[in-house]
Design a protein around this motif. Structure first.
Motif, PDB file in Angstrom:
ATOM      1  N   LYS A 257       0.840  -1.192   0.000  1.00  0.00           N
ATOM      2  CA  LYS A 257       0.000   0.000   0.000  1.00  0.00           C
ATOM      3  C   LYS A 257       0.879   1.247   0.000  1.00  0.00           C
ATOM      4  CE  LYS A 257      -0.175   0.061   5.055  1.00  0.00           C
ATOM      5  NZ  LYS A 257       0.982  -0.855   5.182  1.00  0.00           N
ATOM      6  N   ALA A 258       0.281   2.390  -0.253  1.00  0.00           N
ATOM      7  CA  ALA A 258       0.940   3.693  -0.086  1.00  0.00           C
ATOM      8  C   ALA A 258      -0.007   4.575   0.717  1.00  0.00           C
ATOM      9  CB  ALA A 258       1.254   4.326  -1.443  1.00  0.00           C
ATOM     10  N   CYS A 259       0.367   4.882   1.960  1.00  0.00           N
ATOM     11  CA  CYS A 259      -0.484   5.651   2.870  1.00  0.00           C
ATOM     12  C   CYS A 259       0.253   6.898   3.345  1.00  0.00           C
ATOM     13  CB  CYS A 259      -0.865   4.805   4.093  1.00  0.00           C
ATOM     14  SG  CYS A 259      -1.810   3.310   3.737  1.00  0.00           S
ATOM     15  N   HIS A 260      -0.458   8.016   3.371  1.00  0.00           N
ATOM     16  CA  HIS A 260       0.103   9.209   4.002  1.00  0.00           C
ATOM     17  C   HIS A 260      -0.940   9.826   4.932  1.00  0.00           C
ATOM     18  CE1 HIS A 260      -1.093  11.487   0.055  1.00  0.00           C
ATOM     19  NE2 HIS A 260      -2.119  11.094   0.726  1.00  0.00           N
ATOM     20  N   TYR A 261      -0.445  10.642   5.841  1.00  0.00           N
ATOM     21  CA  TYR A 261      -1.305  11.222   6.872  1.00  0.00           C
ATOM     22  C   TYR A 261      -1.814  12.569   6.376  1.00  0.00           C
ATOM     23  CZ  TYR A 261      -2.964  12.160  11.624  1.00  0.00           C
ATOM     24  OH  TYR A 261      -3.737  12.400  12.729  1.00  0.00           O
ATOM     25  N   VAL A 262      -3.127  12.716   6.360  1.00  0.00           N
ATOM     26  CA  VAL A 262      -3.758  13.950   5.895  1.00  0.00           C
ATOM     27  C   VAL A 262      -4.280  14.703   7.108  1.00  0.00           C
ATOM     28  CG1 VAL A 262      -5.585  14.941   4.471  1.00  0.00           C
ATOM     29  CG2 VAL A 262      -4.380  12.889   3.701  1.00  0.00           C
ATOM     30  N   LYS A 263      -3.768  15.901   7.290  1.00  0.00           N
ATOM     31  CA  LYS A 263      -4.172  16.704   8.448  1.00  0.00           C
ATOM     32  C   LYS A 263      -5.480  17.419   8.146  1.00  0.00           C
ATOM     33  CE  LYS A 263       0.668  17.418   9.678  1.00  0.00           C
ATOM     34  NZ  LYS A 263       1.192  16.618   8.551  1.00  0.00           N
ATOM     35  N   ASN A 264      -6.391  17.404   9.113  1.00  0.00           N
ATOM     36  CA  ASN A 264      -7.658  18.114   8.972  1.00  0.00           C
ATOM     37  C   ASN A 264      -7.499  19.521   9.521  1.00  0.00           C
ATOM     38  OD1 ASN A 264      -8.990  15.879   7.902  1.00  0.00           O
ATOM     39  ND2 ASN A 264      -9.459  15.069   9.940  1.00  0.00           N
ATOM     40  N   HIS A 265      -7.495  20.502   8.640  1.00  0.00           N
ATOM     41  CA  HIS A 265      -7.279  21.882   9.075  1.00  0.00           C
ATOM     42  C   HIS A 265      -8.420  22.332  10.000  1.00  0.00           C
ATOM     43  CE1 HIS A 265      -3.926  22.352   6.373  1.00  0.00           C
ATOM     44  NE2 HIS A 265      -4.648  21.859   5.388  1.00  0.00           N
ATOM     45  N   GLY A 266      -8.047  22.922  11.111  1.00  0.00           N
ATOM     46  CA  GLY A 266      -9.035  23.402  12.073  1.00  0.00           C
ATOM     47  C   GLY A 266      -9.470  22.344  13.061  1.00  0.00           C
ATOM     48  N   LYS A 267      -8.988  21.105  12.890  1.00  0.00           N
ATOM     49  CA  LYS A 267      -9.337  20.040  13.812  1.00  0.00           C
ATOM     50  C   LYS A 267      -8.063  19.496  14.467  1.00  0.00           C
ATOM     51  CE  LYS A 267     -13.450  18.647  11.231  1.00  0.00           C
ATOM     52  NZ  LYS A 267     -14.167  17.512  10.602  1.00  0.00           N
ATOM     53  N   THR A 268      -8.257  18.809  15.567  1.00  0.00           N
ATOM     54  CA  THR A 268      -7.107  18.309  16.314  1.00  0.00           C
ATOM     55  C   THR A 268      -6.419  17.171  15.584  1.00  0.00           C
ATOM     56  OG1 THR A 268      -8.180  18.909  18.374  1.00  0.00           O
ATOM     57  CG2 THR A 268      -6.333  17.378  18.508  1.00  0.00           C
ATOM     58  N   LEU A 269      -7.205  16.238  15.062  1.00  0.00           N
ATOM     59  CA  LEU A 269      -6.646  15.037  14.489  1.00  0.00           C
ATOM     60  C   LEU A 269      -6.839  14.982  12.977  1.00  0.00           C
ATOM     61  CD1 LEU A 269      -7.882  12.416  17.125  1.00  0.00           C
ATOM     62  CD2 LEU A 269      -5.640  13.513  16.981  1.00  0.00           C
ATOM     63  N   GLY A 270      -5.922  14.297  12.326  1.00  0.00           N
ATOM     64  CA  GLY A 270      -6.079  14.002  10.921  1.00  0.00           C
ATOM     65  C   GLY A 270      -6.356  12.517  10.767  1.00  0.00           C
ATOM     66  N   SER A 271      -6.055  11.981   9.567  1.00  0.00           N
ATOM     67  CA  SER A 271      -6.307  10.557   9.342  1.00  0.00           C
ATOM     68  C   SER A 271      -5.383  10.048   8.252  1.00  0.00           C
ATOM     69  CB  SER A 271      -7.767  10.327   8.949  1.00  0.00           C
ATOM     70  OG  SER A 271      -8.079  11.041   7.749  1.00  0.00           O
ATOM     71  N   TRP A 272      -5.162   8.744   8.268  1.00  0.00           N
ATOM     72  CA  TRP A 272      -4.362   8.099   7.236  1.00  0.00           C
ATOM     73  C   TRP A 272      -5.216   7.870   5.997  1.00  0.00           C
ATOM     74  CZ3 TRP A 272       0.757   7.479   7.370  1.00  0.00           C
ATOM     75  CH2 TRP A 272       1.397   7.568   8.613  1.00  0.00           C
ATOM     76  N   GLU A 273      -4.609   8.102   4.829  1.00  0.00           N
ATOM     77  CA  GLU A 273      -5.348   7.964   3.567  1.00  0.00           C
ATOM     78  C   GLU A 273      -4.578   7.085   2.600  1.00  0.00           C
ATOM     79  OE1 GLU A 273      -6.032  11.074   0.117  1.00  0.00           O
ATOM     80  OE2 GLU A 273      -7.527  11.393   1.707  1.00  0.00           O
ATOM     81  N   LEU A 274      -5.267   6.178   1.949  1.00  0.00           N
ATOM     82  CA  LEU A 274      -4.674   5.312   0.935  1.00  0.00           C
ATOM     83  C   LEU A 274      -4.561   6.086  -0.369  1.00  0.00           C
ATOM     84  CD1 LEU A 274      -3.733   2.336   0.375  1.00  0.00           C
ATOM     85  CD2 LEU A 274      -6.058   1.944  -0.503  1.00  0.00           C
TER      86      LEU A 274
END
Length: 322
Positions: A257-274
């Protein structure tokens, strides 16, 4: 290499053992001739290797290699105005032999031409009779339209990297970066000081604390990475060690797989995205823990794919605000 290059240096460094032999080395512009004369009568000269190459010819006491730098897994090292090709001459001892295996470093050094830029890494493989797989990895300019003209990057700037696999007669393949780490040496050793970039079977861990990200694919056989220049070994030469994998596109799972972390602007946490299908980003959930095979179909070799280690660099990151 241009034929006008001058001043090839003939160098060889012994491993930490005493070797009773004589070595003659001739470095041509793109070719090397190595003659090893062995004085020990019990040595089997057919057991010598230069990188992954067998001898060109052998006698009872002499081993000859006539090989190109593009073959035998030669390594390229650039230091200042010197361009060096290095490899290991090894003796592979047979079970029960009184002779121990040993390694002898072989180096050809040239004056670096002013217009020379680091080439892509270009080894070749034969995979189960299906034809050659040719892997490349290299530094690119900002828009990925051509090779980088400098290996120096200010701290915080983008280091564009592209990896590709030439498929030739294969079915379409999906190229992935299984892991990448930065180090200050061209060879990783136990205890090496490293900076993790991609770990856990394709997780771009550096993206959690930086602007590093995978760029949208142009084709399945190419992967683009925008790596934010990191605070590691500032001002020193840094080498990026990667493991590439070429796979059947239908075989994407939690270890391919290829996953990177996408930060949610204005929120505390982001999420991993394929990268290749955000709807299946649940495959990236293991990036926070440990990514292990979910089935016996997840293998690292076989007719559905191949993995390969590659070296990129050196690059230098300077402590200058971007």
């Amino acid at each position: 290499m241009a034929l006008c290059w001058q001043g090839a240096l003939l160098l060889s460094l012994a491993a930490a053992i005493s070797v009773h032999a004589d070595m003659k080395l001739k470095c041509w512009p793109d070719f090397v001739t190595l003659v090893w004369t062995e004085s020990r009568s019990q040595a089997d000269t057919s057991l010598f290797r230069l990188g992954n190459c067998f001898p060109t010819s052998v006698t009872a006491r002499e081993v000859v290699f006539n090989v190109y730098f593009n073959d035998c897994n030669f390594r390229i090292l650039v230091t200042g105005d010197q361009l060096m090709y290095t490899n290991d001459l090894t003796y592979v001892s047979t079970p029960g032999s009184d002779l121990h295996p040993f390694t002898h470093l072989v180096v050809c050094s040239y004056k670096r031409p002013k217009d020379w830029y680091p080439p892509t890494y270009d080894p070749k493989f034969i995979t189960y009779g299906q034809g050659d797989l040719i892997f490349h990895i290299g530094l690119m300019n900002d828009d990925f339209s051509g090779p980088a003209k400098s290996t120096h990057f200010p701290l915080g700037s983008s280091i564009p990297i592209v990896a590709t696999v030439e498929q030739e007669t294969h079915q379409p393949l999906l190229l992935l970066l299984d892991e990448c780490v930065a180090a200050t040496t061209p060879e990783l050793q136990a205890g090496s000081n490293i900076y993790p970039i991609i770990t856990n079977k394709g997780c771009l861990v550096d993206s959690k604390t930086s602007r590093s990200k995978f760029e949208p694919r142009q084709e399945s056989s190419e992967l683009r990475l925008s790596l934010q220049a990191f605070r590691f070994a500032l001002g020193q030469e840094v080498f990026i060690h990667c493991r590439l994998g070429a796979w059947d596109p239908s075989g994407v799972d939690n270890i391919k797989k290829a996953c990177h972390y996408v930060k949610n602007h204005g929120k505390t946490l982001g999420s991993w995205e394929l990268l290749d299908n955000p709807a299946k980003s649940n495959l990236c959930n293991c990036c926070e823990t440990s990514c292990t095979p979910r089935s016996t179909r997840s293998t690292e070799s076989g007719i559905l794919g191949m993995v390969h280690k590659a070296l990129l660099g050196p690059v230098t990151i300077s402590d200058v605000a971007f």
